[in-house]
Design an enzyme around this catalytic site. Structure first.
Site, PDB file in Angstrom:
ATOM      1  N   ASP A 209      15.162   8.935 -17.024  1.00 49.22           N
ATOM      2  CA  ASP A 209      15.698   9.426 -17.576  1.00 49.22           C
ATOM      3  C   ASP A 209      16.509  10.520 -18.121  1.00 49.22           C
ATOM      4  OD1 ASP A 209      14.897  12.829 -19.270  1.00 49.22           O
ATOM      5  OD2 ASP A 209      12.670  12.485 -19.274  1.00 49.22           O
TER       6      ASP A 209
ATOM      7  N   SER B  57      25.454  12.862 -35.759  1.00 47.55           N
ATOM      8  CA  SER B  57      24.471  12.535 -37.254  1.00 47.55           C
ATOM      9  C   SER B  57      25.576  13.479 -38.445  1.00 47.55           C
ATOM     10  CB  SER B  57      23.295  13.065 -37.214  1.00 47.55           C
ATOM     11  OG  SER B  57      22.637  13.510 -38.677  1.00 47.55           O
TER      12      SER B  57
ATOM     13  N   THR C 122      24.310  15.157 -40.210  1.00 46.96           N
ATOM     14  CA  THR C 122      23.397  16.744 -40.808  1.00 46.96           C
ATOM     15  C   THR C 122      24.644  18.164 -39.483  1.00 46.96           C
ATOM     16  OG1 THR C 122      21.528  17.529 -40.284  1.00 46.96           O
ATOM     17  CG2 THR C 122      22.267  16.596 -38.219  1.00 46.96           C
TER      18      THR C 122
ATOM     19  N   TYR D 272      18.267  20.851 -34.332  1.00 45.57           N
ATOM     20  CA  TYR D 272      18.237  19.339 -34.260  1.00 45.57           C
ATOM     21  C   TYR D 272      19.928  19.227 -34.164  1.00 45.57           C
ATOM     22  CZ  TYR D 272      19.491  14.659 -34.968  1.00 45.57           C
ATOM     23  OH  TYR D 272      19.678  13.769 -35.311  1.00 45.57           O
TER      24      TYR D 272
ATOM     25  N   LYS E 291      23.238  18.326 -31.477  1.00 43.75           N
ATOM     26  CA  LYS E 291      24.447  17.653 -32.206  1.00 43.75           C
ATOM     27  C   LYS E 291      25.712  17.928 -32.544  1.00 43.75           C
ATOM     28  CE  LYS E 291      22.246  13.390 -32.356  1.00 43.75           C
ATOM     29  NZ  LYS E 291      21.950  12.368 -31.194  1.00 43.75           N
TER      30      LYS E 291
ATOM     31  N   LEU F 251      11.572   9.146 -44.821  1.00 43.62           N
ATOM     32  CA  LEU F 251      11.560   8.537 -46.280  1.00 43.62           C
ATOM     33  C   LEU F 251      11.417   6.747 -46.083  1.00 43.62           C
ATOM     34  CD1 LEU F 251      11.441   8.874 -50.058  1.00 43.62           C
ATOM     35  CD2 LEU F 251      13.798   7.364 -50.483  1.00 43.62           C
TER      36      LEU F 251
ATOM     37  N   GLY G  61      14.879  23.171 -46.310  1.00 44.19           N
ATOM     38  CA  GLY G  61      15.931  22.833 -45.744  1.00 44.19           C
ATOM     39  C   GLY G  61      16.870  21.263 -45.652  1.00 44.19           C
TER      40      GLY G  61
END
Ligand code: NAD
Ligand code: UFG
Length: 343
Positions: free
Chosen positions: A58, A124, A126, A148, A152, A199, A293
């Protein structure tokens, strides 16, 4: 070159392991299998005919990272490991901040200690939040909308600060758009736990009959057919982008962000249609309320990666759909034992 791959057993990591091994790199994987299965790495060996060391560990346990650096002569790191579900990050934000941010800090601490300063990081699209302009280029404002996404964005900032403090670092921040598809062998692919959020895995699970109907989240967006538009990129193209980024960080210092996307946008309905054609299966769907969102349109300007990394996505939507379907239909339960269906 010896490259440590954190999160190498995961979806994008396993595909990148294949490309690295095939290009002659020596790799070492560190993964805690929180969202993956050791079988994916066995399949990577099967595809490439090459073995490699795997550490179960980890990132939050600095000792277990250090063990990998003590026992191997690591020269660069590709850092995939982290939690990635947007909805879950809203429910359990502290776990996301802890895993993604602390995990990265611990990794960088160990890298610094062992004088390994070449890093390719999984960011990402995002991080752009609701984009002001489409296509999105790397200099767009960063305004991540979920815990999340903020992990990033914060990690990108931390890595920039790291470079400011020590200019021997060489860091590529790869902002992925929407990875789909699978290796053409049908041996590795995306294996989400439970009901998929994304998706393509949802569509493939409808196609094999695990799920009854696709819910399309809204059809009133200002797009060609009212459904959301995204930049879907074949995971093998994405994996190849990591090799280019690795070459870049190995040859120059600095910190740079790169969009990894195709530059093309497809709507949800276009994806459904492309999948139906590729798999020759009808996908029943219904229109439901928009998902909280979600944004209307998101696709990349990938020209910086082309210019500076010499990388361009090559695979078209048909191949992405065919490869997603081959993976899903041969492995209806992902990596769970005996899941290969002989055809
Ligand atoms: P994944 O969940 O399949 O892979 C992540 C891997 O990291 C898993 O094998 C998991 O077990 C491992 N891991 C998680 N926490 C760990 C920890 N603390 N220590 C050790 N291992 C740990 O995800 P993926 O789709 O392959 O994504 C890889 C990276 O790319 C992630 O950082 C993700 O946020 C980012 N990303 C993914 C997408 C996408 O749509 N798949 C889009 C943009 C960015
Ligand atoms: N969609 C549906 N039904 C579904 C799932 C998705 O209609 O069951 C729609 C969404 O509304 C969206 C499009 O399909 O318009 C794509 O949705 P995904 O969930 O597949 O992907 P997102 O663009 O929402 O998010 C993904 C990753 C994020 C990442 C982002 C940008 O999940 O982690 O791409 O890289 F940050």
């Amino acid at each position: 070159m010896v490259v440590l791959i954190t999160g190498g057993a995961g979806y994008i990591g396993s595909h990148t392991c294949v490309e690295l091994l095939q290009a002659g790199y020596e790799i070492i994987v560190l993964d805690n299998y929180r969202n993956s299965h050791p079988e994916s790495l066995k399949r990577v060996e099967q595809i490439t005919g090459r073995g490699f060391k795997v550490y179960r560990g980890d990132l939050l346990d600095e000792k277990s990272i250090e063990k990998v650096f003590i026992e191997n002569n690591i020269e660069a790191v590709i850092h995939f490991a982290g939690l990635k579900a947007v909805g879950e990050s809203v429910q359990i934000p502290l776990m996301y901040y802890e895993c993604n941010i602390n995990g990265t800090i611990k990794l960088c601490n160990v890298m610094k200690k062992y004088n390994v300063k070449n890093l390719v990081f999984s960011s990402s699209a995002t991080v752009y939040g609701v984009p002001e302009r489409i296509p999105i280029s790397e200099d767009a404002a960063l305004e991540a909308q979920s815990p999340y996404g903020r992990t990033k964005q914060m990690i990108e900032e931390i890595l920039r600060d790291l470079y400011v403090s020590d200019q021997e670092w060489s860091i590529a921040l790869l902002r992925y758009f929407n990875p789909i598809g699978a290796h053409e062998s049908g041996l590795i692919g995306e294996a989400p736990n439970g009901i998929p959020n994304n998706l393509m895995p949802y569509i493939t699970q409808v196609a094999i009959g695990k799920l009854k109907v696709l819910n399309i989240f809204g059809n009133k967006y200002p797009t060609k057919d009212g459904t959301g538009v995204r930049d879907y990129i074949h995971v093998v193209d994405l994996a190849k982008g990591h090799l280019k980024a690795l070459e870049k960080v190995s040859s120059a210092t600095g910190v740079e962000a790169y969009n990894l996307g195709t530059g093309k946008g497809y709507s949800v309905l276009e994806i459904v249609e492309a999948f139906e054609k590729a798999a020759n299966i009808k996908i029943p769907y219904r229109i439901v309320e928009p998902r909280k969102g979600d944004i209307a349109i998101c696709y990349a300007d990938p020209s910086k990666a082309r210019r500076e990394l010499g990388w361009t996505a090559e695979k078209e939507i048909e191949e992405m759909c065919m490869d997603s379907w081959r993976w899903q239909s041969r492995n209806p339960n992902g990596y769970v034992e005996d899941s290969i269906v002989l055809q």
